[in-house]
Write an enzyme that holds these catalytic residues in place. Structure first.
Site, mmCIF file in Angstrom:
data_model
loop_
_atom_site.group_PDB
_atom_site.id
_atom_site.type_symbol
_atom_site.label_atom_id
_atom_site.label_comp_id
_atom_site.label_asym_id
_atom_site.label_seq_id
_atom_site.Cartn_x
_atom_site.Cartn_y
_atom_site.Cartn_z
ATOM 1 N N GLN A 680 -6.150 -60.133 79.841
ATOM 2 C CA GLN A 680 -6.013 -60.191 81.295
ATOM 3 C C GLN A 680 -7.135 -61.010 81.935
ATOM 4 O O GLN A 680 -6.922 -61.646 82.967
ATOM 5 C CB GLN A 680 -6.027 -58.771 81.879
ATOM 6 C CG GLN A 680 -4.821 -57.942 81.479
ATOM 7 C CD GLN A 680 -3.512 -58.656 81.787
ATOM 8 O OE1 GLN A 680 -3.193 -58.919 82.931
ATOM 9 N NE2 GLN A 680 -2.757 -58.975 80.737
ATOM 10 N N HIS A 683 -6.358 -64.678 82.788
ATOM 11 C CA HIS A 683 -5.419 -65.047 83.850
ATOM 12 C C HIS A 683 -6.096 -65.839 84.952
ATOM 13 O O HIS A 683 -5.514 -66.773 85.501
ATOM 14 C CB HIS A 683 -4.765 -63.798 84.442
ATOM 15 C CG HIS A 683 -3.496 -63.410 83.751
ATOM 16 N ND1 HIS A 683 -2.388 -64.214 83.752
ATOM 17 C CD2 HIS A 683 -3.168 -62.309 83.049
ATOM 18 C CE1 HIS A 683 -1.420 -63.621 83.070
ATOM 19 N NE2 HIS A 683 -1.866 -62.466 82.625
ATOM 20 N N GLU A 749 -3.146 -51.888 87.378
ATOM 21 C CA GLU A 749 -1.872 -52.561 87.148
ATOM 22 C C GLU A 749 -1.383 -52.276 85.716
ATOM 23 O O GLU A 749 -0.236 -51.909 85.508
ATOM 24 C CB GLU A 749 -2.047 -54.067 87.359
ATOM 25 C CG GLU A 749 -0.790 -54.875 87.083
ATOM 26 C CD GLU A 749 -1.061 -56.375 87.072
ATOM 27 O OE1 GLU A 749 -2.240 -56.770 86.935
ATOM 28 O OE2 GLU A 749 -0.093 -57.141 87.177
ATOM 29 N N HIS A 750 -2.259 -52.493 84.756
ATOM 30 C CA HIS A 750 -1.961 -52.200 83.345
ATOM 31 C C HIS A 750 -2.930 -51.144 82.846
ATOM 32 O O HIS A 750 -4.147 -51.279 83.019
ATOM 33 C CB HIS A 750 -2.124 -53.449 82.474
ATOM 34 C CG HIS A 750 -1.328 -54.637 82.945
ATOM 35 N ND1 HIS A 750 -1.887 -55.644 83.713
ATOM 36 C CD2 HIS A 750 -0.027 -54.960 82.765
ATOM 37 C CE1 HIS A 750 -0.955 -56.547 83.972
ATOM 38 N NE2 HIS A 750 0.182 -56.163 83.421
ATOM 39 N N ASP A 783 4.092 -58.112 78.896
ATOM 40 C CA ASP A 783 4.134 -59.359 79.659
ATOM 41 C C ASP A 783 5.338 -60.206 79.292
ATOM 42 O O ASP A 783 5.811 -60.996 80.106
ATOM 43 C CB ASP A 783 2.864 -60.166 79.388
ATOM 44 C CG ASP A 783 1.802 -59.923 80.450
ATOM 45 O OD1 ASP A 783 2.069 -59.173 81.404
ATOM 46 O OD2 ASP A 783 0.696 -60.486 80.321
ATOM 47 N N HIS A 842 25.390 -36.754 121.639
ATOM 48 C CA HIS A 842 25.498 -36.282 120.253
ATOM 49 C C HIS A 842 26.314 -34.993 120.210
ATOM 50 O O HIS A 842 27.200 -34.818 119.361
ATOM 51 C CB HIS A 842 24.099 -36.017 119.665
ATOM 52 C CG HIS A 842 23.373 -37.253 119.237
ATOM 53 N ND1 HIS A 842 23.014 -38.243 120.102
ATOM 54 C CD2 HIS A 842 22.935 -37.641 118.009
ATOM 55 C CE1 HIS A 842 22.380 -39.201 119.446
ATOM 56 N NE2 HIS A 842 22.317 -38.860 118.165
#
Length: 858
Positions: A680, A683, A749-750, A783, A842
């Protein structure tokens, strides 16, 4: 064989000439698109209607030319320079090319190219000026009747006689749609019927044209006679009109109602309906399955080197695997286009297996005919494992819903009515204004008021909440902005009727929503006798998928977003991704876009791409939801447009730079841990990686750190990894409980669990985008290929958001269906609550129906 003229049509500009359906009568059309996307869109829309020739002289690259051919163009009109580029870069059959050569110099250059490519002499076509047709045929050694020379006629001063001379010479005349008509005696127009008749050969005995009538697939329906007049009427009316030798014009079906629709008109090889060449048919080559069978049989006998079909014949297991794969994809297909696309793939592989075994289409058709004669049939249920896989279960048919009782209109002294908008006579922009909600019309003013309040609350917390509550609600006695549970009984003093009404309503709502926990399946249930509630899903119609570019090419993200959008059945899929510096885009992303049926790819990144999809532009479709990860600018833009009511767009989640949190104990392999962290970190420099080390000694921590250093220095993206690691951190903790507390607070996230008995630890996971369990489950599999989605919430938003899944592309619609008894059972509850809230309309909606039920019962 097609008619001896080709009609030029501008798909973007309305004309006073022939309509597209009328042009289809003559088999083919020439279009000149402004760009590749327009060409591909036209081909998709009209592939079955017309044979399309695309003037591709303005398309910039050889790749674009091939894309147009792949999209379904029968031919492309190109320049000599483009011909050279195609010859160098691509392998394209010359039979699909129409080369533009009008001057002597261009014809000389084309002749030189043909001489250098002698095998192409019998298939290359050329377009030139009408006066140069004979010279071009002689110079290029093209037979006069080969219909391989096209002559362009401009709309300015062209005459019918000049066009007929072109066709008599054996050339195909290219004619603007504006100059033609199928109507009678139209001034300044040329009759398409007259042009057709000028090339037809009459029967010597009766002066009529022998005519074969077929259905859409080419099966012969009968043989009749036609005349000049009957052809003109057929074109004018769009129906089957023929010439009876006894009764004159014969309008087929005029008395019986069995009218024939005119689809297209074609000639045989010598325009007299009787072939003299010994070919299979003069009315066009085989199409569809017949053409596929002939191709497969030819490949089986003598396959070209590198042929995929030859590989299939040599690898029967591959064929079997592809049949199962395509059958499953066909089962998942939802839209008409998807089903046709997947069915075509399945038929290709199925027919390949048949051809390999010597089974022909005729053998298959005979089996179908034989089965149609059977009297006693099996029940036809799906077999066990297939039925289970498809979710087939025994169930009783749902009772037909009761027809609702008509509402009783109330008599009023003053007439109240809504504004009526007739869309057929109202400008689109006015219609759109009426479609806007009131809040949208004053959105800018509202936002200008709200933004400082939101910022004040963000900075000052409770004090700001109280300040605005005091100001707007006049509740100046409040000292706290919140009431904590358990709530004091004195705050819940209700009359028995109101409490009962609330309890009944809450019970019904709870039961219905509790039943939805099963997932996205449709649902119908009776919450109380006679009250049927349902929920059904529909795909979000238009989705925009953001594919990051930045420092890495990410076709995996295109897959992760595009495939579920396709499976869900979204009608319009738009991809957006930053282009390269030269304006191109990763071919892998383009291929994924093709496979998932994306309408277009927006060549832009950042906020501008998000805005383009949210609002739409002259060339970019507006979408209803935007999904996909991105940097801080993409995330900010997504949040901004999702809060703009005039945009009318939602987002998947605030997904930003990638992040991973690895929990490792003494059982973890240091090399595995380091590789997961770096997967990661590479990235981008704004990515963050976290390690939580559970009970590790100094030497064990050092082993992981050594591996991080060693592996990072071996990476080609080492500088990016360095930037990421500068703001990444390792937490050393006592035990797994502390580790999970930290992890849930961070909400990664992971989340990777490299700990002993990792499956059991999953129970403690409260906040995470996606979890990877045990030493053999690196984040990389998620991924790319495991099947889970990698578009996940970051920045701690895993506390509120799920990762992308099928449900991200669906919306759920609920419905209610009450019987008279059901309404009677619920009437008191609803009337009580409506009266409590002071909503008399109503309450009346219930009471007038109850009165009608009681009246009918009496």
């Amino acid at each position: 064989m097609a008619t001896p003229f080709l009609i030029a049509y501008d798909p973007s500009t309305p004309t006073s000439g022939l309509s597209l359906k009328q042009i289809a009568y003559f088999s083919r059309v020439l279009i000149k698109p402004s760009n590749l996307a327009q060409a591909e869109h036209f081909l998709r829309q009209n592939f079955r209607l017309l044979d399309v020739v695309v003037d591709a002289t303005d398309l910039p690259s050889a790749g674009d030319l091939v894309d147009v051919l792949n999209a379904g163009a029968v031919k492309i009109l190109i320049s000599l320079d483009q011909l050279t580029a195609l010859s160098t870069e691509q392998s394209v059959p010359s039979s699909r090319l129409l080369v533009y050569a009008t001057s002597d110099a261009q014809l000389n250059s084309l002749e030189q190219w043909i001489s250098a490519n002698a095998s192409e002499r019998d298939s290359v076509c050329v377009t030139t000026e009408p006066a140069a047709v004979s010279a071009a045929a002689a110079q290029l050694k093209i037979p006069a009747d080969a219909q391989r020379i096209y002559a362009t006629h401009n709309s300015g001063n062209v005459s019918e006689d000049v066009i007929k001379q072109t066709m008599q010479s054996g050339a195909i005349a290219i004619l603007p749609s504006q100059i033609l008509t199928v109507e009678r005696n139209v001034a300044d127009k040329i009759s398409a019927a007259d042009l057709l008749a000028s090339r037809l050969v009459t029967d010597q005995a009766n002066g009529l044209y022998a005519t074969s009538v077929t259905d859409e697939r080419g099966s012969c329906l009968g043989a009749v006679w036609s005349s000049h007049e009957s052809i003109a009427e057929a074109l004018r009316t769009g129906t089957g009109v023929y010439q009876s030798r006894k009764r004159g014009l014969w309008y087929k079906g005029q008395s019986s109602g069995d009218v024939q629709e005119l689809i297209r008109i074609g000639f045989d090889c010598d325009a007299d309906c009787f072939c003299h060449l010994g070919t299979e048919s003069c009315f066009g080559a085989s199409a569809g399955l017949s053409r596929l069978q002939k191709t497969l049989q030819a490949r089986k006998a003598d396959a070209p080197a590198g042929s995929y079909t030859a590989r299939l014949f040599n690898e029967p297991k591959l064929v079997e695997a592809k049949i199962m794969e395509e059958a499953e994809e066909l089962c998942r297909a939802n839209t008409k286009e998807e089903i046709a696309f997947e069915a075509a793939d399945l038929l290709y592989f199925a027919l390949t297996k048949c051809t390999a075994a010597g089974v022909s289409l005729e053998d298959i058709e005979r089996n179908l005919d034989l089965k149609s004669l059977k009297v006693k049939r099996r029940k036809g249920d799906a077999k066990g494992p297939w039925a289970e896989k498809a979710g087939l279960t025994e169930s009783k048919p749902a009772p037909a819903p009761a027809k609702p009782e008509p509402a009783v209109e109330e008599d009023r002294t003053t007439r109240l009515e809504m504004k009526r908008v007739v869309t057929a006579t109202t400008a689109p922009e006015v219609v759109n204004e009426y479609l806007k909600r009131p809040s949208q019309k004053s959105n800018d003013a509202i936002v200008s008021l709200v933004k400082p309040i939101v910022e004040d609350v963000r900075v000052n917390g409770d004090a700001a909440v109280l300040k605005y509550t005091h100001k707007f609600e006049k509740a100046t006695s409040l000292t706290s902005p919140v009431i904590q549970a358990p709530y004091p009984p004195e705050l819940m003093q209700l009359t028995p009727d109101v409490q009962e009404a609330l309890d009944v309503s809450i019970g019904n709502i709870r039961r219905f929503h509790a039943a939805q926990k099963g997932g996205n399946e449709d649902l119908t249930m009776e919450t109380m006798p006679g009250v049927v509630c349902s929920r059904f899903s529909r795909a979000i119609e238009r989705v925009g998928l953001y594919i990051p570019g930045g420092t890495a090419v990410l076709p995996s993200t295109a897959m992760m977003l595009g495939v579920p959008a396709m499976v869900a059945g979204c009608k319009k899929i738009v991809l957006a991704s930053p282009p390269r510096s030269d304006g191109s885009i990763s071919p892998e992303i383009v291929y994924v876009a093709h496979k998932v049926g994306a309408e277009s790819i927006v060549l832009a990144g950042g906020a501008q791409a998000v805005a383009a999809m949210a609002y739409g532009t002259q060339s970019i479709s507006k979408v209803d939801k935007i999904l996909g990860p991105g940097n801080q600018f993409v995330t900010a833009a997504k949040m901004l447009v999702s809060n703009d009511t005039s945009a009318g767009v939602s987002i998947d989640m605030p997904a930003g730079p990638s992040e991973v949190l690895v929990i490792a104990d003494k059982t973890a392999n240091p090399a595995f841990v380091a590789s997961d962290l770096l997967s990661q970190a590479e990235h981008g420099v704004d990515s963050q990686v976290i390690l939580i080390a559970v009970g590790l000694a100094e030497s064990e921590l050092r082993a992981i750190e050594d591996q991080v250093d060693k592996q990072a220095k071996a990476l080609p993206r080492m500088d990016i990894v360095r930037g990421s690691l500068e703001h990444s951190v390792t937490f050393a903790v006592r035990d797994i409980t502390e580790a999970m507390t930290l992890s849930n607070a961070y909400a990664p996230e992971h989340l990777i669990l490299q700990v002993e008995n990792a499956e059991a630890v999953v129970e403690a996971v409260q906040n995470a985008g996606s979890v990877f369990i045990g030493p053999w489950t690196p984040e990389s599999v998620g991924d790319y290929s495991a099947g889970v989605n990698h578009s996940l919430p970051t920045y701690g938003y895993a506390k509120q958001y799920s990762g992308v899944n099928l449900g991200s592309f669906l919306k759920h619609i609920t419905s209610s269906n009450l019987t008279p008894d059901g309404l009677m059972g619920l009437s008191k509850t609803v009337e009580t609550l409506a009266a409590l809230e002071g909503l008399d309309a109503h309450k009346r909606a219930i009471s007038i129906r109850v009165a009608q039920i009681q009246q009918n019962g009496a």
